[in-house]
Design a protein around this motif. Structure first.
Motif, mmCIF file in Angstrom:
data_model
loop_
_atom_site.group_PDB
_atom_site.id
_atom_site.type_symbol
_atom_site.label_atom_id
_atom_site.label_comp_id
_atom_site.label_asym_id
_atom_site.label_seq_id
_atom_site.Cartn_x
_atom_site.Cartn_y
_atom_site.Cartn_z
ATOM 1 N N SER A 206 7.273 51.500 31.971
ATOM 2 C CA SER A 206 8.340 51.054 32.876
ATOM 3 C C SER A 206 7.867 51.074 34.319
ATOM 4 N N ALA A 207 7.144 52.122 34.707
ATOM 5 C CA ALA A 207 6.611 52.192 36.073
ATOM 6 C C ALA A 207 5.630 51.050 36.320
ATOM 7 N N LEU A 208 4.812 50.753 35.314
ATOM 8 C CA LEU A 208 3.863 49.651 35.450
ATOM 9 C C LEU A 208 4.596 48.327 35.646
ATOM 10 N N MET A 209 5.665 48.115 34.890
ATOM 11 C CA MET A 209 6.421 46.872 35.010
ATOM 12 C C MET A 209 7.121 46.761 36.374
ATOM 13 N N VAL A 210 7.596 47.885 36.892
ATOM 14 C CA VAL A 210 8.191 47.856 38.234
ATOM 15 C C VAL A 210 7.143 47.440 39.255
ATOM 16 N N ARG A 211 5.948 48.015 39.136
ATOM 17 C CA ARG A 211 4.870 47.673 40.063
ATOM 18 C C ARG A 211 4.428 46.219 39.911
ATOM 19 N N LEU A 212 4.701 45.619 38.756
ATOM 20 C CA LEU A 212 4.363 44.218 38.505
ATOM 21 C C LEU A 212 5.517 43.282 38.869
ATOM 22 N N ASN A 213 6.488 43.807 39.610
ATOM 23 C CA ASN A 213 7.616 43.015 40.123
ATOM 24 C C ASN A 213 8.524 42.483 39.026
ATOM 25 N N LYS A 214 8.668 43.259 37.962
ATOM 26 C CA LYS A 214 9.573 42.874 36.885
ATOM 27 C C LYS A 214 11.002 43.366 37.119
ATOM 28 N N VAL A 215 11.220 44.052 38.232
ATOM 29 C CA VAL A 215 12.519 44.642 38.539
ATOM 30 C C VAL A 215 12.899 44.259 39.967
ATOM 31 N N TYR A 216 14.176 44.013 40.204
ATOM 32 C CA TYR A 216 14.687 43.736 41.550
ATOM 33 C C TYR A 216 15.666 44.852 41.891
ATOM 34 N N GLY A 217 15.320 45.671 42.907
ATOM 35 C CA GLY A 217 16.090 46.901 43.113
ATOM 36 C C GLY A 217 15.853 47.778 41.902
ATOM 37 N N ASN A 218 16.929 48.091 41.200
ATOM 38 C CA ASN A 218 16.769 48.801 39.921
ATOM 39 C C ASN A 218 17.328 47.969 38.774
ATOM 40 N N LEU A 219 17.353 46.643 38.970
ATOM 41 C CA LEU A 219 17.943 45.755 37.975
ATOM 42 C C LEU A 219 16.875 45.091 37.119
ATOM 43 N N MET A 220 17.160 44.960 35.837
ATOM 44 C CA MET A 220 16.242 44.410 34.841
ATOM 45 C C MET A 220 16.347 42.884 34.876
ATOM 46 N N VAL A 221 15.685 42.273 35.852
ATOM 47 C CA VAL A 221 15.903 40.849 36.112
ATOM 48 C C VAL A 221 14.887 39.937 35.435
ATOM 49 N N ASP A 222 13.972 40.486 34.647
ATOM 50 C CA ASP A 222 12.975 39.651 33.978
ATOM 51 C C ASP A 222 13.114 39.735 32.466
ATOM 52 N N LEU A 223 14.338 40.033 32.004
ATOM 53 C CA LEU A 223 14.573 40.143 30.572
ATOM 54 C C LEU A 223 14.516 38.781 29.903
ATOM 55 N N LYS A 224 14.313 38.782 28.587
ATOM 56 C CA LYS A 224 14.395 37.576 27.778
ATOM 57 C C LYS A 224 15.776 37.538 27.131
ATOM 58 N N ALA A 225 16.578 36.557 27.507
ATOM 59 C CA ALA A 225 17.950 36.462 26.978
ATOM 60 C C ALA A 225 17.906 35.811 25.600
ATOM 61 N N THR A 226 17.533 36.597 24.604
ATOM 62 C CA THR A 226 17.269 36.066 23.271
ATOM 63 C C THR A 226 18.436 36.242 22.303
ATOM 64 N N ASN A 227 19.527 36.857 22.749
ATOM 65 C CA ASN A 227 20.710 36.959 21.897
ATOM 66 C C ASN A 227 21.952 36.951 22.777
ATOM 67 N N ALA A 228 23.124 36.938 22.143
ATOM 68 C CA ALA A 228 24.378 36.816 22.898
ATOM 69 C C ALA A 228 24.559 37.975 23.876
ATOM 70 N N LYS A 229 24.202 39.173 23.457
ATOM 71 C CA LYS A 229 24.333 40.338 24.332
ATOM 72 C C LYS A 229 23.487 40.180 25.584
ATOM 73 N N LEU A 230 22.248 39.727 25.389
ATOM 74 C CA LEU A 230 21.351 39.592 26.536
ATOM 75 C C LEU A 230 21.731 38.408 27.424
ATOM 76 N N VAL A 231 22.325 37.379 26.859
ATOM 77 C CA VAL A 231 22.839 36.279 27.683
ATOM 78 C C VAL A 231 23.949 36.799 28.590
ATOM 79 N N ARG A 232 24.829 37.612 28.022
ATOM 80 C CA ARG A 232 25.902 38.209 28.844
ATOM 81 C C ARG A 232 25.318 39.126 29.913
ATOM 82 N N ARG A 233 24.279 39.870 29.538
ATOM 83 C CA ARG A 233 23.660 40.776 30.505
ATOM 84 C C ARG A 233 23.003 39.988 31.632
ATOM 85 N N ALA A 234 22.341 38.886 31.288
ATOM 86 C CA ALA A 234 21.703 38.055 32.310
ATOM 87 C C ALA A 234 22.736 37.542 33.302
ATOM 88 N N LEU A 235 23.880 37.127 32.808
ATOM 89 C CA LEU A 235 24.944 36.636 33.696
ATOM 90 C C LEU A 235 25.455 37.749 34.593
#
Length: 293
Positions: A206-235
């Motif tokens: 997780s720390a490595l991914m933060v350093r790779l700019n996979k997070v904005y603030g503390n938000l998981m903004v580089d997720l793959k919206a591959t199901n209905a739950k994750l689509v809702r989360r992306a929104l």
């Protein structure tokens, strides 16, 4: 006798405990897992900093372990794709006994040092790769073979063990000792030793991914919206991070394949999806820098 194999002196009458006391013993003992990872924080930080330039240069995360440790390595590798859109081919795990050992224990496989070397070598490791080698005992032959193969290829090796002075930690470029001590059930390292490895892997990747700019603030903004739950989360993430209306956020996401980072730059800079992607590329994937160059 290894710490992880030594009978605990704290609960010698465990089999006579009533259920509430039995659960208390197991739960309380898990505190040692957190303490062990906290004590290893400097080594984990060194591992993240050493891995970062290699991963930025195109390297992969390669995991190797046996039993519980091997399954935890597989788990960490698999979860990076939906959580951070990390390419599956750049997080690869091998486990003693092969893929079926995820579901059926293949206990004798951990003793095969040559197979550990062969399995890791089959991944064709290179100097930019980072090998994460996991063994509660710290002396599992399969994992020691994997270390040899990774080191021979010039990969960075990070060894995780639950006993001080363990070969897995000593032979790796960076050794991480998670000294969890005796288990409530003697030798059952699926308990707090396993918990400590899960925490350490979560923390490292997780720390490595933060350093790779996979997070904005503390938000998981580089997720793959591959199901209905994750689509809702992306929104929900897009609305929260941008301040836009739900309708505007949904419209932006529809234009960029539900990619939150792109949608945020579209909304924040008032640009289309292609320009937003270009701004992100120019900012090395950082939403903050793309929004505020």
């Amino acid at each position: 006798m290894l710490n992880t194999e030594t009978p605990s002196t704290r609960h010698p009458d465990l089999d006579s405990y009533a259920t509430p006391a039995l659960l208390d013993a197991f739960i309380a003992d898990q505190n040692a897992a957190v303490a062990a990872v906290q004590a290893a924080a400097p080594q984990l930080a060194a591992a993240v900093d050493a891995a970062l330039p290699r991963i930025r240069a195109g390297g992969r995360l390669l995991y190797a372990g046996a039993g519980t440790s091997g399954r935890l390595g597989v788990l960490d590798s698999v979860e990076l794709y939906p959580t951070f859109s990390w390419p599956r081919e750049r997080a690869v795990a091998v486990i003693a006994g092969g893929a079926s050992a995820m579901f059926v224990a293949v206990e004798g496989a951990e003793d095969d040092r040559a197979q550990g070397a062969a399995d890791l070598a089959a991944l064709q490791p290179g100097p930019n790769d980072v090998a994460l080698l996991l063994a509660a005992s710290g002396a599992t032959p399969y994992v020691l073979g994997a270390i040899e193969a990774a080191r021979a290829a010039g990969a960075l090796t990070i060894g995780f063990a639950n006993n001080p002075g363990a070969p897995v930690a000593a032979q790796a470029d960076i050794g991480i000792t998670l000294d969890t001590g005796p288990e409530v059930i003697s030798g059952s390292t699926r308990l707090k030793a396993g918990t400590s490895q899960k925490i350490a892997l979560n923390t490292f990747s997780s720390a490595l991914m933060v350093r790779l700019n996979k997070v904005y603030g503390n938000l998981m903004v580089d997720l793959k919206a591959t199901n209905a739950k994750l689509v809702r989360r992306a929104l929900a993430l897009t609305v929260r991070a941008s301040g836009a209306s739900e309708a505007d956020a949904q419209a932006a996401l529809a234009q960029c394949d539900q990619h939150v980072k792109t949608a945020l730059v579209m909304l924040g800079r008032g640009v289309g999806a292609d320009e937003a992607r270009a701004l992100l590329d120019a900012a090395d994937g950082s939403v903050s820098r793309a929004l505020h160059p």
